[in-house]
Design an enzyme around this catalytic site. Structure first.
Site, PDB file in Angstrom:
ATOM      1  N   HIS A  12     -53.252 -29.011 -47.199  1.00 18.01           N
ATOM      2  CA  HIS A  12     -52.936 -29.970 -46.042  1.00 18.01           C
ATOM      3  C   HIS A  12     -52.282 -29.330 -44.776  1.00 18.01           C
ATOM      4  CE1 HIS A  12     -52.979 -33.839 -47.793  1.00 18.01           C
ATOM      5  NE2 HIS A  12     -53.047 -33.203 -49.049  1.00 18.01           N
ATOM      6  N   LYS A  53     -44.309 -40.763 -35.815  1.00 20.46           N
ATOM      7  CA  LYS A  53     -45.051 -39.761 -36.647  1.00 20.46           C
ATOM      8  C   LYS A  53     -43.700 -38.712 -37.024  1.00 20.46           C
ATOM      9  CE  LYS A  53     -48.292 -38.375 -33.922  1.00 20.46           C
ATOM     10  NZ  LYS A  53     -49.236 -38.256 -34.893  1.00 20.46           N
ATOM     11  N   ARG A  54     -43.660 -38.196 -38.145  1.00 23.63           N
ATOM     12  CA  ARG A  54     -42.496 -37.078 -37.927  1.00 23.63           C
ATOM     13  C   ARG A  54     -42.146 -36.411 -36.954  1.00 23.63           C
ATOM     14  NH1 ARG A  54     -40.075 -36.653 -43.624  1.00 23.63           N
ATOM     15  NH2 ARG A  54     -38.932 -34.824 -42.422  1.00 23.63           N
ATOM     16  N   LYS A  66     -46.149 -31.451 -33.074  1.00 23.95           N
ATOM     17  CA  LYS A  66     -46.668 -32.662 -32.838  1.00 23.95           C
ATOM     18  C   LYS A  66     -46.524 -32.935 -31.371  1.00 23.95           C
ATOM     19  CE  LYS A  66     -46.623 -34.794 -37.847  1.00 23.95           C
ATOM     20  NZ  LYS A  66     -47.801 -35.411 -37.852  1.00 23.95           N
ATOM     21  N   THR A  68     -53.367 -39.300 -39.927  1.00 26.22           N
ATOM     22  CA  THR A  68     -53.964 -40.572 -40.704  1.00 26.22           C
ATOM     23  C   THR A  68     -53.433 -41.800 -39.597  1.00 26.22           C
ATOM     24  OG1 THR A  68     -52.286 -40.523 -42.361  1.00 26.22           O
ATOM     25  CG2 THR A  68     -54.421 -39.856 -42.859  1.00 26.22           C
ATOM     26  N   LYS A 109     -55.199 -45.148 -38.147  1.00 27.16           N
ATOM     27  CA  LYS A 109     -54.675 -46.524 -38.308  1.00 27.16           C
ATOM     28  C   LYS A 109     -54.700 -47.312 -36.877  1.00 27.16           C
ATOM     29  CE  LYS A 109     -51.512 -44.762 -41.910  1.00 27.16           C
ATOM     30  NZ  LYS A 109     -49.967 -44.050 -41.641  1.00 27.16           N
TER      31      LYS A 109
HETATM   32  C1  LIG Z   1     -49.589 -42.884 -41.797  1.00 28.00           C
HETATM   33  C2  LIG Z   1     -48.074 -42.458 -41.552  1.00 28.00           C
HETATM   34  C3  LIG Z   1     -47.798 -40.934 -41.509  1.00 28.00           C
HETATM   35  C4  LIG Z   1     -48.578 -40.118 -41.096  1.00 28.00           C
HETATM   36  O1  LIG Z   1     -48.898 -39.981 -39.451  1.00 28.00           O
HETATM   37  P1  LIG Z   1     -49.229 -38.845 -38.613  1.00 28.00           P
HETATM   38  O2  LIG Z   1     -49.332 -39.638 -37.136  1.00 28.00           O
HETATM   39  O3  LIG Z   1     -50.799 -38.921 -39.166  1.00 28.00           O
HETATM   40  O4  LIG Z   1     -48.451 -38.042 -39.113  1.00 28.00           O
HETATM   41  C5  LIG Z   1     -46.561 -40.986 -41.554  1.00 28.00           C
HETATM   42  N1  LIG Z   1     -45.544 -41.869 -41.859  1.00 28.00           N
HETATM   43  C6  LIG Z   1     -45.533 -43.230 -41.995  1.00 28.00           C
HETATM   44  C7  LIG Z   1     -44.772 -44.067 -42.535  1.00 28.00           C
HETATM   45  C8  LIG Z   1     -47.211 -43.410 -41.876  1.00 28.00           C
HETATM   46  O5  LIG Z   1     -47.399 -44.812 -42.149  1.00 28.00           O
END
Ligand SMILES: *Cc1c(COP(=O)(O)O)cnc(C)c1O
Length: 823
Positions: free
Chosen positions: A362, A554-555, A560, A662, A666
């Site tokens: 990952h 995101k985190r 990022k 991911t 979305k």
């Molecule tokens: C989809 C999702 C992530 C992943 O987000 P990235 O922007 O791809 O790092 C992290 N936390 C939650 C709650 C999510 O739904």
């Protein structure tokens, strides 16, 4: 089995009676005494009964058809709420809504009482949850295995702009979805010593491990149902329990605390999720968690396997997927079980192990490559350490036999790192012990071949393969965005819901129709209003829903690059102040995300976002043209509200550093336009969606590598961009932190002289891309056309597609009778 949802009078009456019965017999309440939470529990338990009926059918079906089983081992499952998910996949949403309405209860209302099960940190754990749902939908006979953490990811509270971590207590009111299986328990050992018990005929002794410490692993099962009840799989999470709760001798001697110390230690294993998304734990408890759940899971699946089949047939009947290196100790544990417990010869055990295991990588970040000190392994898992040495020795012998003597190569593929103290490299262990090693996007997989596993890839050129991530459309479209879903169904028919990968693209012609674009815009407007209401009630900030909703959730991590976005906020702020008369495009910048509790720099970024937010939102000269909000406690439930409300999706990591992402998928699925770098799955998204419908900017992964060779001093870039220079200057000088003007001096210094993530180097390109965003926003016809095309062209990023690829290329499993694998 695809029967559309029908809420007949009869089914509504049945559901209503079941709810009332649960209310009475499970919660012990009646209509007058029931509080909202009792209603939630009664509905959840009634729903669970339907799941159980289907669960039994699935189990029978799998046994009868002798389907090969898939075991997905993951230290994290970021599940979120399950009530709506379960009702929706059962086809009982309308039934439940009507049954409750007759009882004067609002389904939406009580569904909000469900805690968000956050047994994961971010993308990796959410992927595991999406995969579980897709496997059930496709009829892959799968079990998820993980840990039932008593406390999931911390609850983020923002006080005076700083993140504070509060303990998450998702089990406070019990968990209506799970079944405790006290009978399914295994003993897990730690420590002790290994002795040779008997000399075998071929001269090698049989080894026996006598651990000094043992804990019990107790199973908790949650049924996971697929779309339209295709099948029901099991998520089995392990809780640690002491073998002895109380040492009575010590208690009687007056040592009341000492009497339970052993139990407390044993139970601490499943107490809490490690709150870092990129590994930085390195502590003994983490290794204990990893071994604990791996050993319990492997014992469990072998137990199931040998009931019906010969141990030799393991790879024919079982596929085990390791989600990152967290379960990599499975390589040594499976060898131990096969050799020590099942009496197989080493060579044969190794063959079975490699043929059964597969590993998903990952991340390429060096700080994320797990390794454990040899000394710790020897103390905690002495038999496993022996096995790892043996695997290593056999491997090196095999290479020498092939006339490979290159010392540097042998060193780099070794399981033992010799440089920084002796450590076991879990990535190399997972690689050697698996027949498949996959990356999670095309770019990431390519970089794996060129960097972390360069040498292993040369030795095993067929082992690395790509499986680009996906997301389940049931949760990330149907449930989170019912407005858009009904619009799509209206235009594409009900079949869309069963085959979105094939049918979403039929939406393309609609992009040309102004009437459709208008409807598309209206659903977004509705979702933006819902988000604005949430922000108003949580933060007391009023948002203009006509503005671009520009979202980065995101985190919080330096790679990022939330900092790049914040620099844009500041530069935009300055530009508007300098030139208030221009017809600026109104913008709302939305941030959310948690920082690892021990990651100071990430927490400082959160503080900066809040400082910038406070300053900008209170500046009257902006006339509300720019608002910045940081929404606390990002989790799945919040994501389900934010993502459908986004116009612009920020996917701006330093190229080469985001394995896949991911949330990018979305957002695009819900019609947001992406501003992003050529990183992770953004690359494949751009191939399908078309770069003309995205805002791609910045250095490529290759250019990033080149730029780094020239050093990390960004003075030249800063001198070259007046905008960047004055944004940095303002932050450095305390414009946003008058209470502590020096707060960000170090941060700005870092960006100027040691910009590891090349924020400054990409700033101008990012600014230009943001200008293109504004230009397109001013041409609504074109904006909404692109937006529709984003939804229409994102079908491939379904986790159903991803699972189909795993099933065909890695697991070699065929779908079950009721599944729809062959869509
Ligand atoms: C989809 C999702 C992530 C992943 O987000 P990235 O922007 O791809 O790092 C992290 N936390 C939650 C709650 C999510 O739904």
């Amino acid at each position: 089995m695809s029967r559309p949802e029908c809420s007949s009078l009869e089914s509504v009456a049945v559901f209503r009676e079941r709810i009332l019965s649960k209310l009475k017999y499970a919660t012990g309440k009646d209509l007058t005494s029931a509080c909202k939470h009792d209603w939630f529990e009664a509905v959840a338990l009634a729903t669970r009964d339907y799941l159980v009926d289907n669960w039994e059918d699935s189990a029978l079906q799998i046994d009868r058809s002798e389907q090969k089983r898939v075991y997905y081992l993951s230290l994290e499952f970021l599940i979120g709420r399950l009530l709506i998910d379960n009702l929706s996949n059962l086809g009982l949403m309308e039934t439940a809504r009507e049954a409750l309405a007759e009882l004067n209860v609002d389904l939406q209302d009580i569904s909000e009482l469900e805690p968000d099960a956050a047994l994961g940190n971010g993308g990796l754990g959410r992927l595991a949850a999406c995969f579980m749902e897709s496997m059930a939908t496709l009829g892959v006979a799968a079990h998820g295995y993980g840990i039932r953490y008593e406390h999931g990811l911390f609850r983020q509270v923002i006080i005076d702009g700083w993140q504070h971590e509060h303990t998450e207590t998702w089990l406070d009111f019990g968990n209506p979805w799970e079944f405790e299986r006290s009978e399914a328990g295994y003993t897990i050992g730690f420590g002790g010593s290994v002795s040779t018990v008997q000399a075998a005929s071929h001269g090698l002794g049989r080894q026996s491990w006598q651990p000094t410490e043992t804990v019990r692993a107790i199973a908790y099962d949650t049924p996971i149902i697929g779309w339209k009840r295709a099948s029901v799989n099991t998520l089995r999470l392990w809780r640690s329990r002491a073998e002895r709760f109380l040492q009575l001798e010590r208690f009687n001697a007056g040592d009341h605390l000492g009497a339970v110390a052993e139990a407390v230690k044993a139970e601490s294993i499943s107490r809490v999720l490690y709150p870092a998304d990129i590994t930085e734990a390195g502590q003994e408890l983490r290794l204990r968690q990893e071994y604990f759940f791996v050993s319990a899971s492997l014992q469990d699946l072998l137990h199931r396997h040998v009931k019906h089949h010969d141990i030799q047939r393991l790879p024919d009947m079982v596929a085990i997927q390791l989600n990152d290196t967290h379960p990599a100790i499975a390589v040594a544990e499976l060898m131990r079980l096969l050799v020590d417990e099942h009496g197989l010869a080493w060579e044969q055990a190794w063959q079975l192990t490699v043929a059964t295991l597969a590993y998903t990588n990952h991340t390429l970040l060096p700080e994320a490559l797990e390794s454990w000190p040899v000394s710790l392994m020897e103390r905690l898992l002495p038999r496993h350490m022996q096995i790892i040495y043996l695997i290593n020795a056999h491997h090196i012998d095999m290479l020498r036999a092939k006339d490979i003597h290159d010392f540097a190569l042998l060193r780099s593929v070794s399981l033992i790192e010799e440089d920084q103290g002796r450590r076991v490299r879990m990535g190399n262990l997972a690689f050697l012990g698996s027949h498949s090693v996959n990356g999670v996007s095309a770019l990431h997989t390519e970089l794996m071949r060129e960097t972390v596993f360069r040498d292993l890839h040369r030795l095993y050129p067929n082992r690395i393969n790509n499986k680009t991530n996906g997301v389940t459309f049931r949760r990330w479209l149907y449930q989170s965005n019912p407005q858009l879903t009904s619009l799509l169904v209206e235009h594409l028919g009900d079949e869309l819901l069963d085959a979105p990968e094939r049918l979403l693209q039929k939406l393309e012609p609609c992009a040309e129709k102004s009437s459709f674009r208008k409807r598309f815009m209206e659903q977004r407007q509705h979702n933006k209003q819902a988000l604005a209401n949430l922000v108003q009630s949580w933060l007391g900030i009023t948002l203009d829903t006509e503005a671009i909703f520009d979202v980065q959730v995101k985190r919080i991590h330096e790679y990022k690059r939330q900092l790049l976005n914040l620099l844009h906020c500041v530069a935009l702020y300055q530009a508007i102040r300098n030139d208030p008369a221009t017809d600026w495009v109104p913008r709302v910048k939305i941030f959310a995300g948690k920082a690892a509790a021990s990651y100071y720099q990430a927490k400082l970024i959160i503080k900066l976002a809040n400082d910038i937010s406070r300053t900008i939102n209170h500046d009257p000269t902006l006339r509300g043209l720019l608002k910045v909000v940081f929404i606390p406690n990002y989790n799945v439930t919040l994501a389900e509200v934010i993502i459908p409300a986004a116009d612009l999706s920020e996917q701006i990591s330093t190229a080469g550093m985001e394995a896949s992402g991911t949330s990018n998928m979305k957002f695009a699925l819900n019609g947001a336009l992406t501003i992003g770098t050529m990183d992770g799955a953004n690359v494949e998204m751009s191939e399908r969606i078309g770069t003309e419908n995205m805002f791609i900017f910045g250095m490529s992964a290759e250019q990033v590598a080149m730029r780094r060779l020239a050093g990390l001093d960004m003075s030249a870039e800063i001198a070259h961009s007046q905008r960047l220079a004055s944004a940095l200057e303002a932050i450095r000088n305390g414009v946003f932190s008058p209470d502590d003007p020096n707060r960000y001096a170090g941060l700005v210094e870092g960006l100027q002289y040691h910009d590891r993530f090349l924020v400054c180097a990409d700033f101008e390109a990012y600014w230009q891309a943001q200008l293109r965003v504004e230009a397109l926003w001013k041409r609504p016809m074109h904006w909404w056309k692109s937006s529709v095309l984003n939804t229409a062209r994102t079908g491939w990023f379904s986790s159903d597609r991803a699972i189909r690829e795993y099933a065909a290329d890695i697991w070699n499993v065929m779908p079950g009778g009721s599944g729809k694998l062959g869509e």
